[in-house]
Motif scaffolding. Structure first.
Motif, PDB file in Angstrom:
ATOM      1  N   SER A 154      61.562  33.075 105.148  1.00 58.97           N
ATOM      2  CA  SER A 154      62.417  32.038 105.725  1.00 58.97           C
ATOM      3  C   SER A 154      62.137  31.953 107.220  1.00 58.97           C
ATOM      4  O   SER A 154      61.809  32.954 107.865  1.00 58.97           O
ATOM      5  N   VAL A 155      62.232  30.748 107.745  1.00 55.95           N
ATOM      6  CA  VAL A 155      61.987  30.495 109.172  1.00 55.95           C
ATOM      7  C   VAL A 155      63.107  29.602 109.699  1.00 55.95           C
ATOM      8  O   VAL A 155      63.802  28.940 108.918  1.00 55.95           O
ATOM      9  N   VAL A 156      63.255  29.586 111.017  1.00 57.97           N
ATOM     10  CA  VAL A 156      64.351  28.840 111.646  1.00 57.97           C
ATOM     11  C   VAL A 156      63.816  27.822 112.636  1.00 57.97           C
ATOM     12  O   VAL A 156      62.952  28.136 113.472  1.00 57.97           O
ATOM     13  N   MET A 157      64.328  26.595 112.542  1.00 56.82           N
ATOM     14  CA  MET A 157      64.112  25.543 113.534  1.00 56.82           C
ATOM     15  C   MET A 157      65.483  24.952 113.860  1.00 56.82           C
ATOM     16  O   MET A 157      66.456  25.193 113.131  1.00 56.82           O
ATOM     17  N   PHE A 158      65.536  24.177 114.925  1.00 56.04           N
ATOM     18  CA  PHE A 158      66.794  23.514 115.285  1.00 56.04           C
ATOM     19  C   PHE A 158      66.573  22.001 115.321  1.00 56.04           C
ATOM     20  O   PHE A 158      65.605  21.519 115.894  1.00 56.04           O
ATOM     21  N   ALA A 159      67.499  21.281 114.691  1.00 56.17           N
ATOM     22  CA  ALA A 159      67.419  19.818 114.702  1.00 56.17           C
ATOM     23  C   ALA A 159      68.025  19.265 115.993  1.00 56.17           C
ATOM     24  O   ALA A 159      69.066  19.745 116.423  1.00 56.17           O
ATOM     25  N   PRO A 160      67.375  18.269 116.595  1.00 53.58           N
ATOM     26  CA  PRO A 160      66.147  17.638 116.136  1.00 53.58           C
ATOM     27  C   PRO A 160      64.927  18.508 116.441  1.00 53.58           C
ATOM     28  O   PRO A 160      64.798  19.025 117.544  1.00 53.58           O
ATOM     29  N   TYR A 161      64.047  18.644 115.449  1.00 56.51           N
ATOM     30  CA  TYR A 161      62.889  19.523 115.573  1.00 56.51           C
ATOM     31  C   TYR A 161      61.593  18.723 115.725  1.00 56.51           C
ATOM     32  O   TYR A 161      61.549  17.515 115.461  1.00 56.51           O
ATOM     33  N   TYR A 162      60.541  19.438 116.134  1.00 54.04           N
ATOM     34  CA  TYR A 162      59.225  18.817 116.269  1.00 54.04           C
ATOM     35  C   TYR A 162      58.615  18.663 114.879  1.00 54.04           C
ATOM     36  O   TYR A 162      58.402  19.648 114.171  1.00 54.04           O
ATOM     37  N   PHE A 163      58.336  17.431 114.486  1.00 54.21           N
ATOM     38  CA  PHE A 163      57.959  17.142 113.101  1.00 54.21           C
ATOM     39  C   PHE A 163      56.674  17.842 112.660  1.00 54.21           C
ATOM     40  O   PHE A 163      56.556  18.270 111.506  1.00 54.21           O
ATOM     41  N   ASN A 164      55.697  18.014 113.551  1.00 50.18           N
ATOM     42  CA  ASN A 164      54.455  18.679 113.140  1.00 50.18           C
ATOM     43  C   ASN A 164      54.659  20.168 112.871  1.00 50.18           C
ATOM     44  O   ASN A 164      53.996  20.746 112.006  1.00 50.18           O
ATOM     45  N   ALA A 165      55.583  20.794 113.597  1.00 48.66           N
ATOM     46  CA  ALA A 165      55.886  22.202 113.321  1.00 48.66           C
ATOM     47  C   ALA A 165      56.518  22.339 111.933  1.00 48.66           C
ATOM     48  O   ALA A 165      56.189  23.251 111.172  1.00 48.66           O
ATOM     49  N   TYR A 166      57.412  21.422 111.599  1.00 49.39           N
ATOM     50  CA  TYR A 166      58.033  21.412 110.272  1.00 49.39           C
ATOM     51  C   TYR A 166      56.964  21.271 109.190  1.00 49.39           C
ATOM     52  O   TYR A 166      56.972  21.993 108.179  1.00 49.39           O
ATOM     53  N   MET A 167      56.015  20.365 109.400  1.00 50.87           N
ATOM     54  CA  MET A 167      54.925  20.158 108.443  1.00 50.87           C
ATOM     55  C   MET A 167      54.050  21.396 108.309  1.00 50.87           C
ATOM     56  O   MET A 167      53.555  21.711 107.219  1.00 50.87           O
ATOM     57  N   SER A 168      53.852  22.115 109.412  1.00 53.09           N
ATOM     58  CA  SER A 168      53.031  23.335 109.373  1.00 53.09           C
ATOM     59  C   SER A 168      53.631  24.356 108.421  1.00 53.09           C
ATOM     60  O   SER A 168      52.911  25.028 107.678  1.00 53.09           O
ATOM     61  N   PHE A 169      54.951  24.486 108.453  1.00 52.52           N
ATOM     62  CA  PHE A 169      55.616  25.393 107.510  1.00 52.52           C
ATOM     63  C   PHE A 169      55.447  24.897 106.076  1.00 52.52           C
ATOM     64  O   PHE A 169      55.103  25.662 105.174  1.00 52.52           O
ATOM     65  N   GLN A 170      55.670  23.606 105.871  1.00 51.27           N
ATOM     66  CA  GLN A 170      55.580  23.060 104.515  1.00 51.27           C
ATOM     67  C   GLN A 170      54.187  23.281 103.918  1.00 51.27           C
ATOM     68  O   GLN A 170      54.056  23.705 102.769  1.00 51.27           O
ATOM     69  N   MET A 171      53.149  22.974 104.682  1.00 51.69           N
ATOM     70  CA  MET A 171      51.801  22.999 104.115  1.00 51.69           C
ATOM     71  C   MET A 171      51.248  24.412 103.946  1.00 51.69           C
ATOM     72  O   MET A 171      50.212  24.611 103.319  1.00 51.69           O
ATOM     73  N   THR A 172      51.950  25.400 104.487  1.00 54.32           N
ATOM     74  CA  THR A 172      51.527  26.790 104.275  1.00 54.32           C
ATOM     75  C   THR A 172      52.414  27.477 103.231  1.00 54.32           C
ATOM     76  O   THR A 172      52.379  28.698 103.090  1.00 54.32           O
ATOM     77  N   GLY A 173      53.213  26.683 102.524  1.00 50.65           N
ATOM     78  CA  GLY A 173      53.974  27.222 101.411  1.00 50.65           C
ATOM     79  C   GLY A 173      55.284  27.880 101.783  1.00 50.65           C
ATOM     80  O   GLY A 173      55.862  28.619 100.989  1.00 50.65           O
ATOM     81  N   ILE A 174      55.751  27.622 103.012  1.00 49.46           N
ATOM     82  CA  ILE A 174      57.035  28.196 103.438  1.00 49.46           C
ATOM     83  C   ILE A 174      58.110  27.137 103.238  1.00 49.46           C
ATOM     84  O   ILE A 174      58.273  26.232 104.048  1.00 49.46           O
TER      85      ILE A 174
END
Length: 394
Positions: A115-135
Motif C-alpha cells: 500500500s502507498v499513500v498520496m494526497f488529493a489533489p495528486y500528481y496524475f502521473n505518479a498515480y499512474m506509476s503505481f497503477q502500472m507497476t501493479g500497486i
C-alpha cells in the motif's frame, strides 16, 4: 478470447494519460490556447545551447554513458544539492526526467500488493506509476480545503497501529504542488517525515518546482535515511523535451545498486546530449531561472482575475509551482464536460480536476505563455466562466 483480453491487467487498469486526452481535444479545436500542460515558455540558456551545438559531432555524444549519469554532471549536482538544498548525505542518479525518476523509485521500493499513500489533489502521473507497476492499494489522503496541505492527522492514523495493515510502504508528495500550486512549509514537511520514519515508510518528495516560489516564500528540502528527493531540469531551465531529471537518494541497504538495475533496463542512461545541456545550464545558475519565474507573477495575477467569476474562495494555490486550482460551480461540477465545453465554445484549454482525484475542480497552468498571450487566454477564460456561472453549458 479477444486480443484485448490478452493485454496486461496492470496496463488496462492504468488511467488514460490526461495529457493525451487533452492533446486529442486540442487537435479538434481551431486556434485554442492552452493553459493545460505544465510547461514554461522559455528555452534553455542561450550559452548552454551554443555549447551543445559544439559537441554534436563528438563521438562520445552518440555513445552510451554511465547508467547513473555523466560524472561531471553528477559532481555538479552534488555541489548544487549541498549549496542550494542543504542535502549533504545524498547520492545522485540522473534520469530521463522526473517521471522516469519516480518510476525507478516505485520499482526499487515497492512490491505488488504494497500500500502507498498520496494526497488529493495528486500528481496524475505518479498515480499512474503505481497503477502500472501493479500497486492497486493506493490510499488517497485528504488535504486541508483552505491550504491544500496534506492532512497529517489522517496520515498519522494510517501509519499507526490503528491504521492500515500492513503499514504503507511509501508516502509521496509534490512540493510545491502539482496540481495544487500549494507549498508545504518546512515544519509540516518535517512532521510528515517524522511520521514516515516512525512507521518505517519511505517518503518520496518531488521537488520539480523548487525554483517556482512566490510572495517571499523560500523552498527547502529535508534529508534522512528514509527520504528520497526528486528534481528536474524540465521546468526550471525550459528543458521539457530534453528529458533530464535526477534522484537524490540515501545510500542505505544497497539502495543505489538496486536502483541501477532498474535504470539499466529502462533508459540505460539519460540522453548524453541532454545531460551535457543540463551541465552547461547549471553553470548559468539559479538567478537566470528566478528572473524568469518572477515574471510569471503577472500571469498568475491575470489568471486569478479571470477565475474571479467562480468566487474568491473557489481559487486556491499559486504559492509555488505554476498552477491554480479552482472549484467549479455546483451545477456544473462535471469537470471533464466543462473542459470540453471551454475548448469548443471559448477556445481555452485547462485540465479537469478528476485526473488528480479532485472532481469538480480544474487546474490552470500559468507558466506556458508569454505575458501578451496569457492576457488573451485570461480574457477567453473569464468570458467562458462568466457564461458558465450565469447560464451553464449552453
Amino acid at each position: 478470447m479477444g486480443t484485448f483480453a490478452k493485454l496486461a491487467t496492470r496496463a488496462r487498469q492504468t488511467e488514460t494519460p490526461v495529457m493525451v486526452q487533452i492533446q486529442q481535444l486540442m487537435r479538434g479545436a481551431k486556434d485554442a490556447i492552452s493553459l493545460a500542460q505544465g510547461v514554461v515558455y522559455w528555452q534553455p540558456p542561450e550559452q548552454a545551447l551554443k555549447k551543445v551545438q559544439d559537441i554534436v559531432w563528438e563521438p562520445s555524444t552518440s555513445h552510451y554513458g554511465a547508467d547513473e549519469g555523466l560524472l561531471d554532471l553528477r559532481l555538479a549536482l552534488l555541489e548544487k544539492l549541498r549549496r542550494e538544498n542543504k542535502l549533504t548525505r545524498s547520492s545522485v542518479m540522473v534520469t530521463a526526467g522526473a517521471n522516469q525518476a519516480f518510476v525507478n523509485l516505485v520499482l526499487t521500493l515497492c512490491d505488488p500488493g504494497d500500500s502507498v499513500v498520496m494526497f488529493a489533489p495528486y500528481y496524475f502521473n505518479a498515480y499512474m506509476s503505481f497503477q502500472m507497476t501493479g500497486i492497486n492499494n493506493i490510499l488517497i489522503g485528504p488535504s486541508n480545503k483552505k491550504t491544500l496541505h496534506p492532512d497529517v492527522e489522517w496520515l498519522e492514523t494510517m501509519l499507526s497501529d490503528e491504521g492500515t495493515k500492513p503499514v504503507p510502504k511509501l508516502v509521496t508528495v509534490v512540493n510545491p504542488g502539482n496540481p495544487s500550486g500549494s507549498y508545504i512549509p518546512p515544519p509540516l514537511l518535517q512532521r510528515i517525515s517524522d511520521l514516515c520514519k516512525s512507521a518505517g515508510a519511505w517518503l518520496v518528495v518531488d521537488n520539480t518546482y523548487e525554483y517556482f516560489m512566490y510572495d517571499g516564500l523560500e523552498h527547502s528540502c529535508i534529508e534522512d535515511d528514509h527520504i528520497v528527493n526528486i528534481f528536474s531540469f524540465s521546468k526550471a531551465y525550459g528543458m521539457m523535451g530534453w528529458r533530464v531529471g535526477y534522484i537524490a537518494y540515501p545510500e542505505v541497504e544497497g539502495f543505489g545498486a538496486q536502483l541501477l538495475k532498474i535504470q539499466d533496463n529502462i533508459p540505460i542512461c539519460a540522453s548524453i546530449i541532454g545531460q551535457r545541456l543540463a551541465l552547461y545550464s547549471l553553470e548559468v545558475g539559479p538567478e537566470w531561472i528566478r528572473e524568469r519565474v518572477q515574471d510569471l507573477v503577472k500571469n498568475r495575477e491575470m489568471l486569478k482575475r479571470a477565475l474571479s467569476p467562480l468566487g474568491e474562495d473557489s481559487v486556491k494555490g499559486g504559492e509555488g509551482a505554476i498552477y491554480l486550482w479552482a472549484k467549479l460551480p455546483e451545477n456544473c461540477s462535471d469537470d471533464f464536460a466543462v473542459v470540453r465545453w471551454l475548448v469548443r465554445k471559448h477556445g481555452i484549454v485547462v485540465i479537469p480536476g478528476s485526473a488528480s482525484g479532485g472532481p469538480g475542480y480544474i487546474r490552470i497552468s500559468f507558466g506556458g505563455l508569454k505575458e501578451a498571450d496569457c492576457e488573451v487566454a485570461a480574457e477567453r477564460l473569464k468570458k467562458g466562466l462568466e457564461e458558465l456561472v450565469r447560464d451553464g453549458m449552453v
